[in-house]
Design a protein around this motif. Structure first.
Motif, PDB file in Angstrom:
ATOM      1  N   GLY A  31       0.824  -1.213   0.000  1.00  0.00           N
ATOM      2  CA  GLY A  31       0.000   0.000   0.000  1.00  0.00           C
ATOM      3  C   GLY A  31       0.849   1.250   0.000  1.00  0.00           C
ATOM      4  O   GLY A  31       0.544   2.227  -0.697  1.00  0.00           O
ATOM      5  N   THR A  32       1.936   1.244   0.771  1.00  0.00           N
ATOM      6  CA  THR A  32       2.830   2.391   0.820  1.00  0.00           C
ATOM      7  C   THR A  32       3.523   2.603  -0.513  1.00  0.00           C
ATOM      8  O   THR A  32       3.641   3.738  -0.997  1.00  0.00           O
ATOM      9  CB  THR A  32       3.878   2.196   1.936  1.00  0.00           C
ATOM     10  N   ILE A  33       3.975   1.526  -1.132  1.00  0.00           N
ATOM     11  CA  ILE A  33       4.624   1.628  -2.445  1.00  0.00           C
ATOM     12  C   ILE A  33       3.644   2.164  -3.485  1.00  0.00           C
ATOM     13  O   ILE A  33       3.990   3.032  -4.292  1.00  0.00           O
ATOM     14  CB  ILE A  33       5.204   0.264  -2.866  1.00  0.00           C
ATOM     15  N   ALA A  34       2.422   1.663  -3.463  1.00  0.00           N
ATOM     16  CA  ALA A  34       1.415   2.127  -4.421  1.00  0.00           C
ATOM     17  C   ALA A  34       1.106   3.609  -4.205  1.00  0.00           C
ATOM     18  O   ALA A  34       0.967   4.373  -5.173  1.00  0.00           O
ATOM     19  CB  ALA A  34       0.142   1.298  -4.289  1.00  0.00           C
ATOM     20  N   ALA A  35       1.000   4.039  -2.952  1.00  0.00           N
ATOM     21  CA  ALA A  35       0.725   5.444  -2.665  1.00  0.00           C
ATOM     22  C   ALA A  35       1.874   6.332  -3.119  1.00  0.00           C
ATOM     23  O   ALA A  35       1.657   7.416  -3.676  1.00  0.00           O
ATOM     24  CB  ALA A  35       0.467   5.627  -1.173  1.00  0.00           C
ATOM     25  N   CYS A  36       3.104   5.894  -2.914  1.00  0.00           N
ATOM     26  CA  CYS A  36       4.269   6.667  -3.358  1.00  0.00           C
ATOM     27  C   CYS A  36       4.328   6.745  -4.874  1.00  0.00           C
ATOM     28  O   CYS A  36       4.651   7.805  -5.436  1.00  0.00           O
ATOM     29  CB  CYS A  36       5.552   6.055  -2.802  1.00  0.00           C
ATOM     30  N   ALA A  37       4.032   5.660  -5.542  1.00  0.00           N
ATOM     31  CA  ALA A  37       4.028   5.666  -7.008  1.00  0.00           C
ATOM     32  C   ALA A  37       2.954   6.611  -7.544  1.00  0.00           C
ATOM     33  O   ALA A  37       3.199   7.385  -8.482  1.00  0.00           O
ATOM     34  CB  ALA A  37       3.804   4.256  -7.539  1.00  0.00           C
ATOM     35  N   PHE A  38       1.786   6.578  -6.941  1.00  0.00           N
ATOM     36  CA  PHE A  38       0.707   7.477  -7.357  1.00  0.00           C
ATOM     37  C   PHE A  38       1.102   8.934  -7.111  1.00  0.00           C
ATOM     38  O   PHE A  38       0.857   9.805  -7.954  1.00  0.00           O
ATOM     39  CB  PHE A  38      -0.584   7.145  -6.603  1.00  0.00           C
ATOM     40  N   ALA A  39       1.748   9.209  -5.973  1.00  0.00           N
ATOM     41  CA  ALA A  39       2.186  10.571  -5.673  1.00  0.00           C
ATOM     42  C   ALA A  39       3.233  11.043  -6.678  1.00  0.00           C
ATOM     43  O   ALA A  39       3.214  12.206  -7.102  1.00  0.00           O
ATOM     44  CB  ALA A  39       2.743  10.637  -4.250  1.00  0.00           C
ATOM     45  N   ALA A  40       4.136  10.156  -7.079  1.00  0.00           N
ATOM     46  CA  ALA A  40       5.164  10.525  -8.054  1.00  0.00           C
ATOM     47  C   ALA A  40       4.537  10.848  -9.407  1.00  0.00           C
ATOM     48  O   ALA A  40       4.904  11.839 -10.053  1.00  0.00           O
ATOM     49  CB  ALA A  40       6.180   9.394  -8.195  1.00  0.00           C
ATOM     50  N   VAL A  41       3.583  10.040  -9.834  1.00  0.00           N
ATOM     51  CA  VAL A  41       2.910  10.293 -11.116  1.00  0.00           C
ATOM     52  C   VAL A  41       2.127  11.602 -11.040  1.00  0.00           C
ATOM     53  O   VAL A  41       2.172  12.427 -11.968  1.00  0.00           O
ATOM     54  CB  VAL A  41       1.986   9.112 -11.493  1.00  0.00           C
ATOM     55  N   LEU A  42       1.415  11.815  -9.952  1.00  0.00           N
ATOM     56  CA  LEU A  42       0.646  13.046  -9.785  1.00  0.00           C
ATOM     57  C   LEU A  42       1.559  14.266  -9.780  1.00  0.00           C
ATOM     58  O   LEU A  42       1.249  15.291 -10.393  1.00  0.00           O
ATOM     59  CB  LEU A  42      -0.166  12.978  -8.493  1.00  0.00           C
ATOM     60  N   TYR A  43       2.713  14.156  -9.116  1.00  0.00           N
ATOM     61  CA  TYR A  43       3.678  15.261  -9.086  1.00  0.00           C
ATOM     62  C   TYR A  43       4.171  15.585 -10.494  1.00  0.00           C
ATOM     63  O   TYR A  43       4.269  16.750 -10.868  1.00  0.00           O
ATOM     64  CB  TYR A  43       4.854  14.895  -8.177  1.00  0.00           C
ATOM     65  N   LYS A  44       4.497  14.553 -11.274  1.00  0.00           N
ATOM     66  CA  LYS A  44       4.964  14.772 -12.644  1.00  0.00           C
ATOM     67  C   LYS A  44       3.889  15.441 -13.497  1.00  0.00           C
ATOM     68  O   LYS A  44       4.186  16.313 -14.303  1.00  0.00           O
ATOM     69  CB  LYS A  44       5.387  13.455 -13.289  1.00  0.00           C
ATOM     70  N   VAL A  45       2.634  15.039 -13.315  1.00  0.00           N
ATOM     71  CA  VAL A  45       1.544  15.631 -14.096  1.00  0.00           C
ATOM     72  C   VAL A  45       1.343  17.091 -13.709  1.00  0.00           C
ATOM     73  O   VAL A  45       1.230  17.970 -14.575  1.00  0.00           O
ATOM     74  CB  VAL A  45       0.239  14.824 -13.900  1.00  0.00           C
ATOM     75  N   VAL A  46       1.319  17.370 -12.413  1.00  0.00           N
ATOM     76  CA  VAL A  46       1.044  18.730 -11.950  1.00  0.00           C
ATOM     77  C   VAL A  46       2.192  19.672 -12.313  1.00  0.00           C
ATOM     78  O   VAL A  46       1.967  20.847 -12.596  1.00  0.00           O
ATOM     79  CB  VAL A  46       0.760  18.731 -10.432  1.00  0.00           C
TER      80      VAL A  46
END
Length: 67
Positions: A31-46
């Motif tokens: 769950g932590t890895i998935a949340a970090c991956a989602f945060a990284a993708v969101l950061y790149k998009v924003v």
């Protein structure tokens, strides 16, 4: 009839809520890895050029609005 079945349902629900059936350590890790991956993708998009420009326009319009 309705009350007895409802009472049984509530008892079963409370019994299930008291059980210790949480996530295991590996599930927390995934769950932590998935949340970090989602945060990284969101950061790149924003922080991409198009989205950054659009956000700056929206914020600029909001700050220059007449009250």
């Amino acid at each position: 009839m309705l009350w007895s079945s409802m009472r049984r349902w509530v008892r079963g629900l409370s019994r299930r809520m008291r059980e210790d059936s949480g996530m295991t350590t590996s599930e927390y890790a995934m769950g932590t890895i998935a949340a970090c991956a989602f945060a990284a993708v969101l950061y790149k998009v924003v922080t991409s050029g198009a989205v950054s420009g659009a956000l700056q326009k929206v914020i600029g319009k909001a700050l220059s609005a007449q009250f």
